[in-house]
Design a protein around this motif. Sequence first.
Motif, PDB file in Angstrom:
ATOM      1  N   ALA A   1       1.045  -1.271  -0.226  1.00  0.00           N
ATOM      2  CA  ALA A   1      -0.011   0.011  -0.048  1.00  0.00           C
ATOM      3  C   ALA A   1       0.982   1.253  -0.023  1.00  0.00           C
ATOM      4  O   ALA A   1       1.918   1.158   0.726  1.00  0.00           O
ATOM      5  N   GLY A   2       0.602   2.168  -0.971  1.00  0.00           N
ATOM      6  CA  GLY A   2       1.436   3.356  -0.967  1.00  0.00           C
ATOM      7  C   GLY A   2       1.045   4.411  -0.365  1.00  0.00           C
ATOM      8  O   GLY A   2       1.024   5.755  -0.947  1.00  0.00           O
ATOM      9  N   THR A   3       0.386   4.435   0.966  1.00  0.00           N
ATOM     10  CA  THR A   3      -0.123   5.633   1.481  1.00  0.00           C
ATOM     11  C   THR A   3       0.819   6.339   2.178  1.00  0.00           C
ATOM     12  O   THR A   3       2.013   5.598   2.731  1.00  0.00           O
ATOM     13  N   GLY A   4       0.701   7.425   2.709  1.00  0.00           N
ATOM     14  CA  GLY A   4       1.623   8.319   3.492  1.00  0.00           C
ATOM     15  C   GLY A   4       3.137   8.069   3.284  1.00  0.00           C
ATOM     16  O   GLY A   4       3.453   8.180   1.950  1.00  0.00           O
ATOM     17  N   HIS A   5       4.015   7.428   4.219  1.00  0.00           N
ATOM     18  CA  HIS A   5       5.321   7.497   4.098  1.00  0.00           C
ATOM     19  C   HIS A   5       5.755   6.337   3.100  1.00  0.00           C
ATOM     20  O   HIS A   5       6.809   6.235   2.734  1.00  0.00           O
TER      21      HIS A   5
ATOM     22  N   VAL B   1      -4.245  -0.584  -3.061  1.00  0.00           N
ATOM     23  CA  VAL B   1      -4.469  -1.980  -2.683  1.00  0.00           C
ATOM     24  C   VAL B   1      -5.543  -2.090  -1.638  1.00  0.00           C
ATOM     25  O   VAL B   1      -5.841  -1.297  -0.901  1.00  0.00           O
ATOM     26  N   ILE B   2      -6.196  -3.314  -1.459  1.00  0.00           N
ATOM     27  CA  ILE B   2      -7.085  -3.493  -0.353  1.00  0.00           C
ATOM     28  C   ILE B   2      -6.641  -3.977   0.826  1.00  0.00           C
ATOM     29  O   ILE B   2      -5.673  -4.888   1.149  1.00  0.00           O
TER      30      ILE B   2
ATOM     31  N   SER C   1     -14.738  -6.573  -4.648  1.00  0.00           N
ATOM     32  CA  SER C   1     -13.775  -6.961  -5.336  1.00  0.00           C
ATOM     33  C   SER C   1     -13.633  -8.749  -5.215  1.00  0.00           C
ATOM     34  O   SER C   1     -13.923  -9.298  -4.103  1.00  0.00           O
ATOM     35  N   SER C   2     -13.387  -9.259  -6.299  1.00  0.00           N
ATOM     36  CA  SER C   2     -13.278 -10.733  -6.313  1.00  0.00           C
ATOM     37  C   SER C   2     -11.785 -11.075  -6.051  1.00  0.00           C
ATOM     38  O   SER C   2     -11.326 -12.229  -5.778  1.00  0.00           O
ATOM     39  N   LEU C   3     -11.168 -10.028  -5.751  1.00  0.00           N
ATOM     40  CA  LEU C   3      -9.693 -10.314  -5.420  1.00  0.00           C
ATOM     41  C   LEU C   3      -8.984  -9.648  -4.061  1.00  0.00           C
ATOM     42  O   LEU C   3      -8.024  -9.541  -4.048  1.00  0.00           O
ATOM     43  N   ILE C   4      -9.982  -9.683  -3.053  1.00  0.00           N
ATOM     44  CA  ILE C   4      -9.698  -9.345  -1.913  1.00  0.00           C
ATOM     45  C   ILE C   4      -8.617 -10.034  -1.359  1.00  0.00           C
ATOM     46  O   ILE C   4      -7.716  -9.530  -0.449  1.00  0.00           O
ATOM     47  N   GLY C   5      -8.369 -11.380  -1.593  1.00  0.00           N
ATOM     48  CA  GLY C   5      -7.486 -12.258  -0.932  1.00  0.00           C
ATOM     49  C   GLY C   5      -6.099 -12.052  -1.511  1.00  0.00           C
ATOM     50  O   GLY C   5      -4.972 -12.353  -0.863  1.00  0.00           O
ATOM     51  N   ARG C   6      -6.112 -11.216  -2.850  1.00  0.00           N
ATOM     52  CA  ARG C   6      -4.936 -10.846  -3.357  1.00  0.00           C
ATOM     53  C   ARG C   6      -4.598  -9.183  -3.218  1.00  0.00           C
ATOM     54  O   ARG C   6      -3.929  -8.727  -4.010  1.00  0.00           O
ATOM     55  N   LYS C   7      -5.419  -8.764  -2.314  1.00  0.00           N
ATOM     56  CA  LYS C   7      -5.168  -7.297  -2.041  1.00  0.00           C
ATOM     57  C   LYS C   7      -5.835  -6.521  -3.368  1.00  0.00           C
ATOM     58  O   LYS C   7      -5.232  -5.357  -3.419  1.00  0.00           O
ATOM     59  N   GLY C   8      -6.576  -7.067  -4.044  1.00  0.00           N
ATOM     60  CA  GLY C   8      -6.845  -6.148  -5.311  1.00  0.00           C
ATOM     61  C   GLY C   8      -5.969  -6.482  -6.562  1.00  0.00           C
ATOM     62  O   GLY C   8      -6.196  -5.889  -7.458  1.00  0.00           O
TER      63      GLY C   8
END
Length: 409
Positions: A78-82, A109-110, A160-167
């Motif tokens: 996940a590319g949030t914040g820092h 990403v989820i 999303s059908s890809l929740i297990g893959r974080k989308g």
Amino acid sequence: MYRVWHSSEGFADYIIAHTCLRNREVVKAKLYESDTSKPRYFHSMPDHIKQILYLDAPDIIVEYNSEPIFSIEESKEAGTGHNAFQRFARMAASVENNVPALYLYPEAVIISRNDGTIRWDTINPLVFRGLSSVMNIYGIPALMFYYPTDFRDVPDAAKSSLIGRKGIRYDSDINFLDCPDSSDTQMVRLFAIINDIVSSVERNGVIRAREKLMGLRSVQDQRAWMEGEFVAKGGSDAMSPLTATTIVPTSYLINHLSRYEKRAYHIGELLRSRPQTIIYQVNASFRGDPYPGNLAAIDYLKCREGKTFEERRYNLVMCWGRLTVDDNRQVIDINSENCSVNDFVSDVKACNNKNLLVKNYDELEVCEVPRYYMQVRYGSMFSKSKHIRVYSYFADAILFKDGALWRDA
């Protein structure tokens, strides 16, 4: 001949298979990150590859006749914040050596929270401006591409059908199941730019090609797309890590450091030469990621005006703790319950077990001799842990509540 240095052979095969490299004479070789993490193998890396690894290691480096022509870094985080800047030092190290850097990072990403909520964590768009600043200074591509996800197709993460893959969308080819979906528009652009780099290198030679890469239509288009994404996502300086910075008169910094001056020693001219100082505050226990990459990004976003740290408009200082600026006394104060200057020193000392220079010749194993010789040449540069290398490379000074480190020149 092309050589593809890699940390993951599967990803190397993926890049080769989807670019014109599949039609070239290509050999693959394992990329060893540092003397710290791979002490039995790192010394065997060619010198021109070591030069790119002095801060951190990308996932792939491709060379043509022993000249690096581009590097690739991929992340699925996940590319949030820092976090978006965690790999920034790797990109900078590549470009600082005139090697184009290509960065794959998800637009979102989820994330499943402890309270049961499921949502998309989106990228911090300030990373686009950071890479643009690097390109402005070096005239070498530093390009980002979105790692494929279904973020735009399914804005409601819970559906999303890809929740297990974080989308994240992976390739359908059984040979590349852990690699990005090669049919995605961003991956098609990546492959096209790689093909253009290879074509330019073969047509002009490596050195001449480097001077022409920023003018390639595909590179210009991707850079324009990056600039558009920065604007479309509301990018501004009011984002991490810049929100963790404070600008102070350099005299405040000198006043703070004056406690370490003695009759025979005074702080040198480098810090005094810049009227203002940017201080990056980290109120956390002393550690590495994501802070090394953020420090590198702040340099290019706010400080750097040239190709070396001497060419900065502002001093770049890292503060471990809570910073208080007292304008009446013209000083800064630091308070922290989390770390000490001895945490930095301990990490440096911990690297000494990788140091062969303290040994006598007859104490060396035969396999250690070439590694010893490498350390004679480079000292402990590659033997220190990554975060120590990055902090000491980028920071003009590092401040703790109970001590400080700084450079005079």
